[in-house]
Design an enzyme around this catalytic site. Structure first.
Site: not given
Ligand SMILES: NC(=O)c1ccc[n+]([C@@H]2O[C@H](COP(=O)([O-])OP(=O)(O)OC[C@H]3O[C@@H](n4cnc5c(N)ncnc54)[C@H](O)[C@@H]3O)[C@@H](O)[C@H]2O)c1
Ligand SMILES: [Zn+2]
Length: 718
Positions: A595, A608
Site C-alpha cells: 500500500s 494498518y
Molecule cells: N483498494 C485500495 O485502495 C487499496 C489500497 C492500498 C492497498 N490495498 C491492498 O490491496 C489488497 C486487496 O485489496 P482490495 O482493494 O482488492 O480489497 P477487497 O476487500 O476487495 O479484497 C481483499 C480480499 O481479501 C480477502 N481476505 C481478507 N482476509 C483474508 C484472509 N485472512 N485470508 C484470505 N483472504 C482474505 C477478502 O475476502 C477479499 O476478497 C489488500 O491487501 C489491500 O490492503 C488496497
C-alpha cells in the site's frame, strides 16, 4: 465402468474385480430424434449426427474421428447442381464442432485428383491439391482424412475411434476377430497411415464388397457408411455395440490385466503422494518449456497401475495414432512402492529415471529418423504411472495435460479388452515415428499460434475473490497462466471462480477456501495447487483488510488482526511458496500487494500502516533470500482503488471520509485531487503492474517497489 464396478473398487483395496458381467448398461443408445433431424437441411443433419457421435467418448475420443456427407448443391458460379463433399476439417472436435468446422470440396475435382497421383511415396503432396478443390471459398482447412471420405462411394461416412473397436484393431489376430464378430458386414484393412493411399484402399474395398457396411482399420479405428445420415448413425452405433457385446461375453469372469500386485491407496493418500511428486517431476522436465500437470486416479487407471501386466503393456506403447500423438510413444513408470510408501526414495530416483527416459527417446528418434525428419522434440515423458496412486500427465497447458490423460485412459481400455481376448500389439516403432514426425504433422504444429507470455505458468492469488485479486487473476489468465484463487469469502470466491471459468475455460482456474492467517490451511492450499496444476511459479500475496482508529482507540485485537492478516499472512504464504519453488528449481516470482501506506503514514491507521510497512520489508528480505534460486520478490503499492474493492464498501470508507472531513463522494474527489496525475486508480491498473512484475519483462528486477497511485509525492521511493 458400471456403477456397481465403481462401488466394488471402493470396497476392495486391491482394486481388482472381474471384468464386467453385464453389457446391457454399456451399450450405446440410439439418440436420433427424427423430428428434429427432419427439420434440418443435409449439412445441418451432418452436424447433428457429428455432435451426437462425438458427445459420447465411448464412440470417439476427444478431437478424434471425422464425419462426412456428399451433398448436391448449386455451384455459386454456374448455378448448376454439383456434388459437394462436406467433411470435418482440420482441428476441433466432432462433439462440439459447428457448421464452420466442415471443409467443403467439389467431389468431381477430388475424383480428378487421381490423375495427378504419382504413387504412395508421393502421397503427401496430394494434401497440397486439396485447397484447389474448395467449394464456395470455404476457409476451413481440409484434414489428412479427406480422401478417406471422398473415395467411399456412399453419401454418408463416419470415421470413429471407439475403444471397443480399437481393442479388436490392436489385437494380434484383429483380422480374424473382425471376421468372427461381424462376418461379411465389416471388412478389415491392415494398418496404413491415413492419407491418399488409404483413401484408394477404401475405394477398392467398397468396389469389391458392395454389401459391406464398413471396415475396421488395423491399429486405428472404424469406418462405416450408409445412404442417409440417420442410417449411417445407426450403423456406427450398431457396429460398436456388436463389439461391446462380443468383448463382454468373451471377457466375462476374467480378471483384467492379470492379477493385482499393488494395493490401491486411499484417496487422501493418493492426493498426498501426487502433490509430493508433481512439483518434483515438473522441475525436472520444464527446463525448455514450463509444463502444467494433471492428476487422474479414476477406477480404470487405478486398476491398470496396480496390475501385474501394467509394466509389460506400458512398454508396448499405445496403438491408435491419436493415442500416442498425445501420450508419446510410452509412459514412464514411477518407481513407487505403495506398500512401503517411501516417497523420499521415489523422489531421489526421479532424476535418473527421467534422464534414462530421455536417452531412450533420443535413441528411438535416432533409430527411426529420415533424412528430412523434423528436429527431435521435447524428449520428456507425458504420462507418469504411479502404482497404487494413479496417473500424472504433464503438457504445455492444462487442457493438453487433461486430454493426454483421457487419451491414455482410452489406451488403457483398449489394452484391457484386447489383452483379455487376444494379444495386444502397440503400433510398430517405425510407424509410430512416421506419424509423430510426419512433415504434415510438423506443418500443423508450426501453424499453431505463438504461446502467450505466461503459458505453462501457475499462479496462486490470495484474496483472489476481491477487487484487486480478481482483476489480477484475470490479467494472468489472459496471458495463459493457470490460476488458483484463494480467499476466505466462500460466496464471492465461487462467484469469481465461475466468472473466470466462463471467460477462460474450466481447465485453468481453481478455487480454494483459505485463511492466510491459518498455517495449516496455507500449507493445504499449496498442496492443492500441486495436485491440480503440478506446482507453482507465481504468488500474488494480496489478501487484505483495512482498519482505521486513532492510536489511543486501537485495541490489541485490532492491532493483532492487522498484523495477522497483512504481516503474518504474507509471511505464511511466501514461506510455502518458497518451499514449493525451491523444490522445482525453476525460479519464480512473488508479488506483494502492499500500500501507499507502507511508505507514507496516514492519520488514524497506525495498525494498518505498520503492518503494510512490514510487508515491504519482508519482501526485501525474501528478495535477498530468493535471488540465488532465481526467485524474484517485488511489491506493488496501490492507493485509493475505490472501484471494485470490498474494503471500500465497509467501515473503512466512512472512517477515511471522517479522517479527511468529507462525505463518501467527497472522498473519491479528494483522492483524485490529491494525486499528482489527477486520475482514479483502478483494480486493472494494479493487475497490470503485477503482471509486469511476474512476467519475464521484469526478469532483472527484484526487491523493487512499483507505486500505482496516480502519483503521490509522499510515497516517492528513495
Ligand atoms: N483498494 C485500495 O485502495 C487499496 C489500497 C492500498 C492497498 N490495498 C491492498 O490491496 C489488497 C486487496 O485489496 P482490495 O482493494 O482488492 O480489497 P477487497 O476487500 O476487495 O479484497 C481483499 C480480499 O481479501 C480477502 N481476505 C481478507 N482476509 C483474508 C484472509 N485472512 N485470508 C484470505 N483472504 C482474505 C477478502 O475476502 C477479499 O476478497 C489488500 O491487501 C489491500 O490492503 C488496497
Ligand atoms: Zn482416425
Amino acid at each position: 465402468m458400471t456403477l456397481i464396478k465403481v462401488i466394488l473398487y471402493r470396497l476392495n483395496p486391491w482394486g481388482m474385480v472381474p471384468m464386467s458381467t453385464s453389457h446391457t448398461s454399456k451399450l450405446l443408445q440410439n439418440l436420433w430424434d427424427r423430428k428434429q433431424a427432419d427439420m434440418l437441411d443435409e449439412p445441418g443433419r451432418l452436424l447433428y449426427r457429428s455432435n451426437l457421435l462425438g458427445s459420447d467418448k465411448r464412440i470417439t475420443n476427444y478431437g478424434g474421428g471425422n464425419t462426412s456427407a456428399k451433398v448436391t448443391m448449386a455451384d455459386p458460379l454456374t448455378g448448376a447442381d454439383t456434388t459437394v463433399l462436406w467433411v470435418k476439417g482440420s482441428g476441433g472436435d466432432v462433439g462440439t464442432m459447428k457448421l464452420d468446422g466442415f471443409a467443403t470440396l467439389y467431389q468431381d475435382k477430388l475424383n480428378d485428383l487421381r490423375n495427378l497421383y504419382r504413387g504412395v511415396e508421393f502421397e503427401d503432396e496430394m494434401v497440397g491439391y486439396l485447397p484447389h478443390c474448395t467449394f464456395d471459398l470455404n476457409p476451413r482447412a481440409s484434414s489428412i482424412d479427406t480422401p478417406l471420405h471422398a473415395y467411399v462411394p456412399k453419401a454418408h461416412v463416419d470415421h470413429m475411434h471407439p475403444d471397443a473397436i480399437i481393442a479388436i484393431a490392436a489385437a494380434k489376430d484383429g483380422e480374424s476377430l473382425t471376421n468372427e464378430i461381424f462376418g461379411d458386414d465389416i471388412g478389415w484393412l491392415p494398418w496404413k497411415r491415413p492419407g491418399y493411399e488409404l483413401g484408394l484402399w477404401l475405394n477398392k474395398f467398397c468396389e469389391e464388397n458392395p454389401a459391406a457396411r464398413g471396415v475396421v482399420l488395423g491399429s486405428h479405428g472404424l469406418f462405416t457408411w450408409a445412404d442417409t445420415a440417420e442410417e449411417c448413425y445407426a450403423v456406427t452405433l450398431d457396429i460398436i455395440n456388436q463389439s461391446i457385446t462380443w468383448l463382454d461375453n468373451k471377457t466375462s469372469g476374467k480378471t483384467a490385466f492379470g492379477k493385482a500386485v499393488h494395493p490401491v491407496l486411499s484417496e487422501e493418500q493418493r492426493r498426498e503422494i501426487a502433490q509430493n511428486l508433481m512439483p518434483e517431476i515438473r522441475g525436472l522436465i520444464s527446463a525448455e518449456q514450463y509444463k502444467v500437470g494433471h492428476f487422474d486416479d479414476s477406477a480404470p487407471v487405478l486398476e491398470y497401475v496396480c496390475s501385474e501386466q501394467m509394466p509389460a503393456l506400458a512398454a508396448l506403447g499405445t496403438s491408435c495414432p491419436d493415442h500416442f500423438l498425445r501420450t508419446k510413444i510410452r509412459p514412464l513408470i514411477v518407481d513407487f512402492d505403495p506398500t512401503s510408501q517411501d516417497i523420499a526414495s521415489t523422489v531421489t530416483s526421479l532424476p535418473e529415471a527421467l534422464s534414462q527416459y530421455r536417452d531412450e527417446y533420443k535413441a528411438y528418434y535416432d533409430r527411426c529418423k529420415h533424412a528430412d525428419s523434423p528436429a527431435m522434440r521435447d524428449p520428456n515423458p507425458v504420462v507418469y504411472l504411479v502404482p497404487g496412486v494413479g496417473m500424472i500427465t504433464f503438457a504445455k497447458d492444462k487442457a493438453t495435460a487433461r486430454v493426454s490423460a483421457e487419451f491414455y485412459t482410452n489406451a488403457i481400455n483398449v489394452m484391457r479388452e484386447s489383452s483379455a481376448v487376444s494379444t495386444y500389439c502397440g503400433l510398430p516403432e517405425q510407424e509410430a515415428f512416421d506419424i509423430e514426425y510426419w512433415l504434415l504433422e510438423e506443418a500443423k504444429l508450426e501453424r499453431m499460434p505463438k504461446p502467450k507470455s505466461l503459458a505453462g505458468r501457475i499462479a496462486l492469488v490470495t484474496g483472489g475473490a476481491g477487487g484487486i485479486g480478481s482483476a489480477t487473476a484475470e490479467r494472468l489468465l489472459s496471458e495463459g497462466a493457470c490460476v488458483v484463487l484463494a480467499d476466505i469469502d466462500n460466496d464471492l470466491l465461487s462467484q469469481t471462480h465461475q466468472q473466470l471459468s466462463d471467460m477462460y475455460g474450466k481447465d485453468v482456474v481453481r478455487k480454494v477456501l483459505m485463511d492466510v492467517t491459518h498455517e495449516h490451511q496455507v500449507i493445504e492450499a499449496f498442496h492443492f495447487t500441486g495436485v491440480e496444476f503440478g506446482g507453482v511459479d507465481i504468488l500474488v500475496s494480496n489478501a487484505g483488510i483495512a482498519s482505521s482508529a486513532a492510536i489511543e482507540d486501537t485495541t490489541l485485537e485490532l492491532w493483532n488482526m492487522n498484523m495477522d492478516i497483512l504481516s503474518t499472512g504474507y509471511f505464511l504464504v511466501s514461506r510455502e511458496a518458497f518451499r514449493m519453488l525451491k523444490r522445482q528449481s525453476l525460479g519464480g516470482s512473488v508479488v506483494f500487494i502492499a500500500s501507499k501506506n507502507a511508505l507514507a503514514a496516514s492519520p488514524g491507521a497506525s495498525a494498518y500502516c505498520t503492518a503494510k510497512a512490514a510487508e515491504v520489508h519482508l519482501a526485501r528480505c525474501l528478495a535477498l533470500e530468493g535471488a540465488g534460486e532465481g526467485i524474484r520478490v517485488n511489491v506493488v503499492n496501490p492507493d485509493a482503488v475505490l472501484q471494485g474493492s470490498k474494503i471500500w464498501t465497509g467501515e473503512w470508507l466512512q472512517q477515511r471520509a471522517d479522517a479527511y472531513g468529507k462525505d463518501a463522494e467527497g472522498l473519491q474527489a479528494h483522492y483524485l485531487e490529491r494525486s499528482l496525475l489527477k486520475r482514479a486508480v483502478l483494480p486493472e491498473d494494479i493487475a497490470e503492474a503485477t503482471y509486469f512484475l511476474v512476467s519475464d519483462a521484469s526478469a532483472k528486477s527484484t526487491g523493487n517497489i512499483l507505486n500505482v497511485d496516480a502519483g503521490n509525492v509522499q510515497s516517492f521511493t528513495r
